[in-house]
Design a protein around this motif. Sequence first.
Motif, short mmCIF file in Angstrom:
data_model
loop_
_atom_site.label_atom_id
_atom_site.label_comp_id
_atom_site.label_asym_id
_atom_site.label_seq_id
_atom_site.Cartn_x
_atom_site.Cartn_y
_atom_site.Cartn_z
N VAL A 290 -37.63 -9.10 34.11
CA VAL A 290 -37.81 -7.79 33.47
C VAL A 290 -37.23 -7.80 32.07
O VAL A 290 -37.69 -7.07 31.18
CB VAL A 290 -37.19 -6.66 34.32
N SER A 291 -36.25 -8.66 31.81
CA SER A 291 -35.68 -8.75 30.47
C SER A 291 -36.69 -9.29 29.46
O SER A 291 -36.54 -9.10 28.25
CB SER A 291 -34.41 -9.61 30.48
N LEU A 292 -37.74 -9.95 29.95
CA LEU A 292 -38.77 -10.46 29.05
C LEU A 292 -39.51 -9.33 28.34
O LEU A 292 -40.00 -9.51 27.23
CB LEU A 292 -39.78 -11.32 29.83
N VAL A 293 -39.57 -8.18 28.98
CA VAL A 293 -40.21 -7.01 28.35
C VAL A 293 -39.43 -6.62 27.09
O VAL A 293 -40.00 -6.37 26.02
CB VAL A 293 -40.29 -5.83 29.33
N TRP A 294 -38.11 -6.59 27.21
CA TRP A 294 -37.27 -6.25 26.05
C TRP A 294 -37.36 -7.32 24.97
O TRP A 294 -37.45 -7.01 23.79
CB TRP A 294 -35.82 -6.09 26.51
N LEU A 295 -37.37 -8.59 25.38
CA LEU A 295 -37.47 -9.67 24.42
C LEU A 295 -38.79 -9.63 23.66
O LEU A 295 -38.86 -9.99 22.48
CB LEU A 295 -37.30 -11.02 25.12
N ARG A 296 -39.86 -9.17 24.33
CA ARG A 296 -41.14 -8.99 23.63
C ARG A 296 -41.02 -7.89 22.59
O ARG A 296 -41.56 -8.01 21.47
CB ARG A 296 -42.25 -8.66 24.63
N ARG A 297 -40.31 -6.84 22.89
CA ARG A 297 -40.18 -5.72 21.96
C ARG A 297 -39.37 -6.09 20.73
O ARG A 297 -39.59 -5.53 19.65
CB ARG A 297 -39.57 -4.51 22.66
N VAL A 298 -38.44 -7.04 20.87
CA VAL A 298 -37.64 -7.45 19.71
C VAL A 298 -38.16 -8.75 19.10
O VAL A 298 -37.47 -9.41 18.33
CB VAL A 298 -36.14 -7.59 20.09
N GLU A 299 -39.39 -9.14 19.47
CA GLU A 299 -40.08 -10.29 18.88
C GLU A 299 -39.36 -11.62 19.12
O GLU A 299 -39.37 -12.51 18.27
CB GLU A 299 -40.27 -10.08 17.37
N LEU A 300 -38.76 -11.77 20.31
CA LEU A 300 -38.09 -13.03 20.63
C LEU A 300 -38.73 -13.76 21.81
O LEU A 300 -38.22 -14.80 22.23
CB LEU A 300 -36.60 -12.79 20.94
N LEU A 301 -39.84 -13.23 22.31
CA LEU A 301 -40.43 -13.84 23.49
C LEU A 301 -41.17 -15.14 23.16
O LEU A 301 -41.07 -16.12 23.91
CB LEU A 301 -41.36 -12.85 24.20
N TRP A 302 -41.90 -15.14 22.04
CA TRP A 302 -42.56 -16.39 21.65
C TRP A 302 -41.56 -17.52 21.41
O TRP A 302 -41.71 -18.61 21.98
CB TRP A 302 -43.43 -16.18 20.41
N PRO A 303 -40.53 -17.31 20.59
CA PRO A 303 -39.57 -18.42 20.40
C PRO A 303 -38.87 -18.84 21.67
O PRO A 303 -38.59 -20.02 21.87
CB PRO A 303 -38.58 -17.87 19.36
#
Length: 276
Positions: A134-147
Amino acid sequence: MSAKFQKIGNRSLVGLGVVAAVGLSIELGAWAVFGLFGLVTAIGLYEIRQLFAGSGRAVAAWLVYGAGGALYAGGGLALLDVPVAWTVAVAVAVGLLGMTLGVIQCGRQYILVGSVAGWLWSLWAAVYVALPLVSLVWLRRVELLWPLFLIVWANDVFAYIVGSSFKEEKRHKLAPRISPAKSWEGACGGFLAAVVAGMAWAVCKGLPVAAFMVFAVVVASVGVLGDLLESHYKRQAGLKDSGTLLGGHGGILDRFDSILLAAPAAVMLRMIIGWL
């Protein structure tokens, strides 16, 4: 075609499918990430319950599925700024559905958890899978999911390539009791590739290179620990893979094992280093 090359081909196709699904969800936005990893969470909760039960831990399926489902649904909707009333209602509904499925799967005799350890292991199984995903949702919002994924994938791929390039007798085992196939040579190769991936992302996006070097070092290091932790659970259960859903890649947990520790580490690092 030899069996070895056919196996490699099958693994490559499955791997590309996973990469495509994850990449598409990231590009479509936080809601798509929430949907995709909701499915991953559901399968992952089933797999971790099977692993824990196989190792003799008294885990209750209804508690694993109920708590894990409620945590993922509630946490994800809260991160997506859904009104509190709807978030709570959906979390409760998903939790009750998970509990019901757990009872159906294992029967009434498994409703009661006979020990404190059983309660703790059941709750840990839910948190171990649901909270990182579920933390991946937040990481997507702060543009850190791709890296995050690029670093983890670079680490995994090059650890395999570099490790397998050494003959068996010349490899230095990383954790022979947990995962005999992993070597220090592969770990070093994967680590360097992960750092390069982090630096490349920063350069391409015009972001602070030093920050993403730190990000890559932390994610890669913790990702290896996540891989070893899941391998430890599989070894205790006497299994090679967490499941068979992904063919040559095993189960869902086998594909996202590094993420289960790397994602929370990325969240904490982002909170500490606000200029990421």
